[in-house]
Design a protein around this motif. Structure first.
Motif, PDB file in Angstrom:
ATOM      1  N   ALA A   1       4.201   5.214   8.292  1.00  0.00           N
ATOM      2  CA  ALA A   1       4.286   4.285   6.948  1.00  0.00           C
ATOM      3  C   ALA A   1       4.112   2.844   6.543  1.00  0.00           C
ATOM      4  O   ALA A   1       4.787   2.104   7.487  1.00  0.00           O
ATOM      5  N   PRO A   2       3.929   2.115   5.396  1.00  0.00           N
ATOM      6  CA  PRO A   2       3.349   1.010   5.076  1.00  0.00           C
ATOM      7  C   PRO A   2       4.904   0.098   5.703  1.00  0.00           C
ATOM      8  O   PRO A   2       6.804   0.766   5.217  1.00  0.00           O
ATOM      9  N   GLY A   3       5.172  -1.055   6.095  1.00  0.00           N
ATOM     10  CA  GLY A   3       5.975  -1.806   6.572  1.00  0.00           C
ATOM     11  C   GLY A   3       5.821  -2.158   7.477  1.00  0.00           C
ATOM     12  O   GLY A   3       6.537  -2.438   8.742  1.00  0.00           O
ATOM     13  N   ASN A   4       4.624  -1.619   8.878  1.00  0.00           N
ATOM     14  CA  ASN A   4       4.917  -1.357  10.209  1.00  0.00           C
ATOM     15  C   ASN A   4       3.429  -1.311  10.165  1.00  0.00           C
ATOM     16  O   ASN A   4       2.289  -1.657   9.627  1.00  0.00           O
ATOM     17  N   PHE A   5       3.607  -2.012  12.110  1.00  0.00           N
ATOM     18  CA  PHE A   5       2.000  -2.300  11.860  1.00  0.00           C
ATOM     19  C   PHE A   5       1.936  -0.650  13.174  1.00  0.00           C
ATOM     20  O   PHE A   5       2.660   0.506  14.035  1.00  0.00           O
ATOM     21  N   ILE A   6       0.305  -0.212  12.583  1.00  0.00           N
ATOM     22  CA  ILE A   6      -0.359   0.889  13.704  1.00  0.00           C
ATOM     23  C   ILE A   6      -0.101   0.300  15.293  1.00  0.00           C
ATOM     24  O   ILE A   6      -1.133  -1.327  15.334  1.00  0.00           O
ATOM     25  N   SER A   7       0.042   0.737  16.387  1.00  0.00           N
ATOM     26  CA  SER A   7      -0.242  -0.133  17.789  1.00  0.00           C
ATOM     27  C   SER A   7      -1.238   1.142  18.620  1.00  0.00           C
ATOM     28  O   SER A   7      -1.199   2.317  18.095  1.00  0.00           O
ATOM     29  N   VAL A   8      -2.775   0.438  19.267  1.00  0.00           N
ATOM     30  CA  VAL A   8      -3.908   1.498  19.885  1.00  0.00           C
ATOM     31  C   VAL A   8      -3.629   0.071  20.867  1.00  0.00           C
ATOM     32  O   VAL A   8      -3.389  -0.871  20.821  1.00  0.00           O
ATOM     33  N   THR A   9      -3.313   1.399  21.969  1.00  0.00           N
ATOM     34  CA  THR A   9      -3.453   0.567  23.134  1.00  0.00           C
ATOM     35  C   THR A   9      -4.792   1.294  23.810  1.00  0.00           C
ATOM     36  O   THR A   9      -5.097   2.653  24.339  1.00  0.00           O
TER      37      THR A   9
ATOM     38  N   THR B   1       0.498  -1.077  -0.141  1.00  0.00           N
ATOM     39  CA  THR B   1      -0.168  -0.229   0.089  1.00  0.00           C
ATOM     40  C   THR B   1       0.582   1.428   0.055  1.00  0.00           C
ATOM     41  O   THR B   1       2.464   1.274   0.307  1.00  0.00           O
ATOM     42  N   ASN B   2       0.360   2.110   0.488  1.00  0.00           N
ATOM     43  CA  ASN B   2       1.641   3.565   0.522  1.00  0.00           C
ATOM     44  C   ASN B   2       0.190   4.715   0.922  1.00  0.00           C
ATOM     45  O   ASN B   2      -1.023   4.181   1.870  1.00  0.00           O
ATOM     46  N   SER B   3       0.567   6.018   1.242  1.00  0.00           N
ATOM     47  CA  SER B   3       0.692   6.543   2.319  1.00  0.00           C
ATOM     48  C   SER B   3      -0.720   7.864   1.830  1.00  0.00           C
ATOM     49  O   SER B   3      -1.541   8.198   2.881  1.00  0.00           O
ATOM     50  N   ASN B   4      -0.754   8.126   1.198  1.00  0.00           N
ATOM     51  CA  ASN B   4      -1.735   8.835   0.252  1.00  0.00           C
ATOM     52  C   ASN B   4      -2.996   8.066   0.451  1.00  0.00           C
ATOM     53  O   ASN B   4      -3.705   6.752  -0.841  1.00  0.00           O
ATOM     54  N   GLY B   5      -4.086   8.406   0.986  1.00  0.00           N
ATOM     55  CA  GLY B   5      -4.755   7.352   1.648  1.00  0.00           C
ATOM     56  C   GLY B   5      -5.749   7.007   1.928  1.00  0.00           C
ATOM     57  O   GLY B   5      -6.491   6.225   1.875  1.00  0.00           O
ATOM     58  N   ALA B   6      -4.395   6.300   2.596  1.00  0.00           N
ATOM     59  CA  ALA B   6      -4.506   5.750   4.174  1.00  0.00           C
ATOM     60  C   ALA B   6      -4.856   6.534   5.705  1.00  0.00           C
ATOM     61  O   ALA B   6      -4.224   7.910   5.472  1.00  0.00           O
TER      62      ALA B   6
END
Length: 861
Positions: A581-589, A563-568
């Protein structure tokens, strides 16, 4: 015993230097399952004799190294036990996990959403597992044990004369255990328990612990290095199936059977090493032994019996693992599915012992397969073997990607992700599952799967060497891994991370729910269907719980590399979250509650990917992907695309709108007792027999109505189109039109009509006077209609014919057609790609059944 195990240990540690390439058969065709089945089934004794005269197992360098060691390793009175010796040499503090690995969540806690493609695939497989007959499955086991049999044995690779018989029964035990965990289907539980009980009776009847559908004489031949078809391969499947019955279905009888079987084979291997040498045993591993090391390491984690650990070590294949340990990309020529399970076993060795060498081997193996030997599907192998590295353009054909290899590569990637949390392994898992696993079922037909996944131009799943299998007479190795794959599609969506704040990693976006006990919540993941005309992946996560969560927990959601960041976008309860950025995890606690709603939107990009081939002549051979979906073109052989001055993919690949499915029609006529359809046959319009859905013939018999008066209009009834002027676009030739070439001229498909030709027809009420028919009148020649001829045969060309008073009998019927909904329809992920000579209709490879397609295109500027 103590002398024996220490001698084995020292030899094993020494033989890591045994890197000789000849640890595969010197006559490599014999490693091929296809070749072996044909050879053993043949009645040509001369051919068999000639083949076997070349068959021998080439010694490795193990023997040379062992000759340097003292003949007497320890005195008979040595008091060291195996466990003490191993711990002292490798792990003084005892066996510990090498790191904080992610945990796989239980399949019992994951439920697939019935609206998902994965649930439909699982359900199709469940129907097949329920079709299989217990008596037929265990028939050869009972025959071998000398017990009474009922019914009759299955055919194919489970035939009583096939040396690999019994392997599928092992797969069935694994598949049914996983399916029970996934669905809790009561009928399936009864069937799989009956199979285990019947096998237990066979094992008790033989009395030695041995359990197989073939007699132990095959192991006599194996140990004598004589030709035999992979008896340990089958034993691995049976052991793994029984262990899965214990692990996933709590069948303690199955565990008891497993331990008794292993005791029998421990004694056999010990006898070989005592009588000959350990290198003699390792020579025999040149025959395929499946994942014996893997299942034995798994068993050790349950029993902690040092004999199980020792036997697992003895099924590690030093001459192959040694290549990987020194990071040599030298796997070409090896039978792929013989050696991938060995790597999986070495990964279990790392998890059990903490020996970092085995982490290195697994990581390096995955790297070289992906870099040099992998296709765009995520699969590997051609004709069951690895080719030369980065020379894949020469391998494309019908025999690519043995399905078993994809099944096993998913296991390799799962281990690596659990160890590292690296996105590349999660992305690989998604790609291989989407394209290499979901593609092997034939729609929703239970028990119809393929062996190989063709990747050559103009190839078809139906026209490969094996083609589609049959429910009760194939039972190939890939049927076994196939039923396993489709029984555990809830696997590897979620992983747990232990700690003060429990963590959950979501690496696959598949509509499902998870009863996450560590987080004290039920997570519901809803993924919107992916389509081509709206290039986003959207998912919503909601929560429910029987009680308020007692503590905070962390959700880690994958942002894929594709994917890409434009529009995410990401929101929690309507509030925007910062996305990495793509290739990482979004972490929500946080402490999750039933009022929480977490949404993510990710752009899906079109991209091309060059084939793994570093020769300049093949630099233009590329695959086209849409996010994780590999797109294939409906084509019988064309593969040239010239992009010209296009600056981006969107300049030459365009999505097909959702409305187009409402414009697809098929024109049919009846003649005698047969039904025929108007069809595009090599760009000539002919009448052909009514085709089956999912075939090339169905594509050729489907056309899109393009209204002259309106840019877009669905066809819901005849009333919508009577009196309208239309053009006919062949389904699999987008951008081209059906053209009439004047009176008595044949109808053809063209993108450049000649002067006097016309592609516009007026739809009028059928001249035969029937309510449900229409006739196609040429707009530029009033009174002239598309005419099929009277008493035509299949393949008859259509032409334009004019009505006169002297028209032959039957004219009105010959120009009247029943206009039906199109036999084929566009997949929601469909595109048109501009080709050099014609346009291509692209759709996901997983959507193809019997149609011919091209995966790799010749894309040039």
């Amino acid at each position: 015993m103590k002398n024996f195990v220490f001698k084995v240990l020292v030899l094993f540690l020494s033989c890591w230097v045994a890197l000789c390439k000849e640890c595969t058969n010197s006559f490599p065709q014999l490693a091929s399952h296809t070749f072996r089945y044909e050879l053993l089934s043949s009645k040509n004794e001369t051919w068999k004799k000639e083949v076997y005269s070349h068959y021998h197992l080439t010694p490795t360098d193990d023997s040379a190294w062992s000759n340097l060691l003292p003949r007497k390793m320890l005195s008979e009175t040595d008091e060291f036990s195996w466990t003490m010796i191993y711990r002292k040499m490798k792990n003084p503090d005892g066996f510990k996990l090498a790191g904080d690995f992610l945990k796989e969540v239980s399949l019992h806690d994951v439920k697939l959403d019935p609206s998902s493609l994965h649930w439909r695939a699982q359900q199709t497989n469940l129907e097949y597992l329920l079709m299989l007959d217990v008596d037929s499955l265990v028939w050869s086991f009972q025959k071998t044990a000398g017990s009474p049999t009922a019914g009759k044995a299955y055919e194919g690779w489970e035939d009583p004369t096939c040396e690999l018989r019994g392997h599928f029964v092992g797969h069935y035990l694994s598949a049914s255990a996983h399916m029970w965990a996934s669905t809790h289907n009561v009928t399936l539980k009864e069937k799989m328990t009956a199979v285990v009980s019947a096998l237990s009776e066979c094992q008790n009847k033989m009395g030695s612990g041995y359990l197989s559908a073939f007699p132990s004489e095959q192991f006599d031949r194996f140990e004598a290095l004589k030709p035999v078809w992979a008896p340990y391969y089958t034993i691995h499947k049976i052991l793994a199936g029984l262990l899965d019955q214990y692990t996933f279905a709590d069948n303690t009888q199955a565990l008891k059977m497993t331990k008794w079987m292993v005791e029998y084979f421990y004694n056999r291997v010990q006898n070989v090493i005592t009588k000959y040498s350990v290198e003699r045993h390792w020579n025999s591993l040149n025959e395929e032994t499946g994942g014996m090391n893997d299942v034995l390491y798994r068993l050790y984690t349950i029993t902690q019996d040092p004999k199980h650990l020792l036997l697992a070590h003895l099924f590690d294949k030093p001459c192959f693992l040694g290549l990987l340990a020194v990071q040599a990309d030298d796997i070409s020529g090896f039978h792929a599915n013989t050696h991938i399970p060995v790597v999986i076993g070495s990964q279990m060795r790392y998890e059990v012992t903490g020996d970092p060498l085995y982490k290195v081997t697994g990581t390096f193996f995955m790297d070289i397969v992906n870099a040099s030997h992998g296709y765009a599907t995520g699969g590997t192998s051609a004709g069951e073997f690895w080719s030369d590295p980065k020379r894949l353009a020469s391998t494309l054909g019908t025999e690519n990607e043995e399905s078993c290899t994809t099944y096993n590569m998913l296991k390799v990637s799962r281990h690596l992700f659990r160890w590292t949390k690296e996105m590349v392994y999660a992305d690989y898992y998604e790609r291989a599952l989407t394209n290499g696993v979901l593609s092997i079922q034939r729609g929703t037909e239970p028990g119809v799967m393929i062996y190989m996944l063709p990747l050559g131009r103009g190839d078809s799943k139906a026209k490969s060497y094996h083609g589609w299998g049959t429910r009760f007479s194939s039972f190939w190795c890939c049927y076994g891994t196939g039923i396993e794959s489709f029984s555990k599609l809830g696997d590897s969506i979620y992983f747990e991370e232990e700690g003060n704040v429990p963590g959950l990693y979501i690496i696959q976006y598949i509509s499902s729910s998870l009863d996450w006990k560590s987080g004290n919540i039920v997570l519901n993941q809803k993924v919107d269907p992916v389509v081509s005309w709206d290039p986003y992946l959207r998912m919503t996560h909601t929560f429910s719980s029987k009680q308020e969560a007692s503590q905070s927990s962390s959700l880690n959601l994958r942002i894929p590399l594709w994917t890409n960041s434009n529009g995410a976008k990401a929101t929690l309860n309507g509030q925007s979250l910062s996305l990495p950025a793509p290739g990482n995890f979004i972490s929500v606690t946080q402490r999750w509650s039933s009022t929480d709603k977490l949404t993510i939107q990710l752009p899906i990009n079109l991209r091309t990917e060059a084939i793994k081939d570093d020769r300049p002549a093949y630099a233009s051979i590329q695959a086209i992907l849409y996010g994780p979906y590999l797109l294939a073109g409906h084509t019988s052989g064309d593969w040239d695309i010239k992009t010209g001055s296009a600056k981006s993919l969107s300049d030459w690949i365009t999505p097909i709108p959702a409305s187009y499915n409402g414009q697809l029609v098929t024109f049919a006529q009846e003649s005698g007792d047969s039904a025929f359809v108007l069809s595009n046959s090599n760009q000539s319009i002919t009448m052909e027999k009514f085709p089956e859905s999912g075939t090339d013939a169905a594509l050729h018999a489907t056309f899109r109505l393009i209204m002259k008066e309106e840019s877009s209009s669905e066809v819901s009834s005849l009333k919508d189109v009577i009196g309208k002027s239309v053009m006919l676009e062949p389904f699999d030739f987008p951008g081209m039109l059906v053209v009439q070439q004047g009176t008595d001229g044949e109808l053809v498909v063209s993108d450049s009509p000649k002067e006097g030709d016309s592609s516009v027809f007026r739809l009028v009420a059928g001249l035969d006077g029937k309510d449900e028919t229409i006739s196609l009148e040429a707009v530029n020649q009033n009174g002239c209609f598309v005419y099929s001829g009277v008493n035509f045969n299949s393949g008859a060309s259509l032409k334009l014919s004019c009505s006169t008073e002297s028209s032959e009998d039957g004219f009105n019927e010959a120009v009247s057609f029943v206009m039906e909904k199109g036999i084929s329809e566009y997949h929601p992920i469909s595109f048109v790609a501009k080709g050099a000579r014609r346009n291509f209709l692209l759709a996901p490879l997983l959507s193809f059944r019997d149609e011919t397609y091209t995966v790799y295109f010749n894309i040039q500027d």
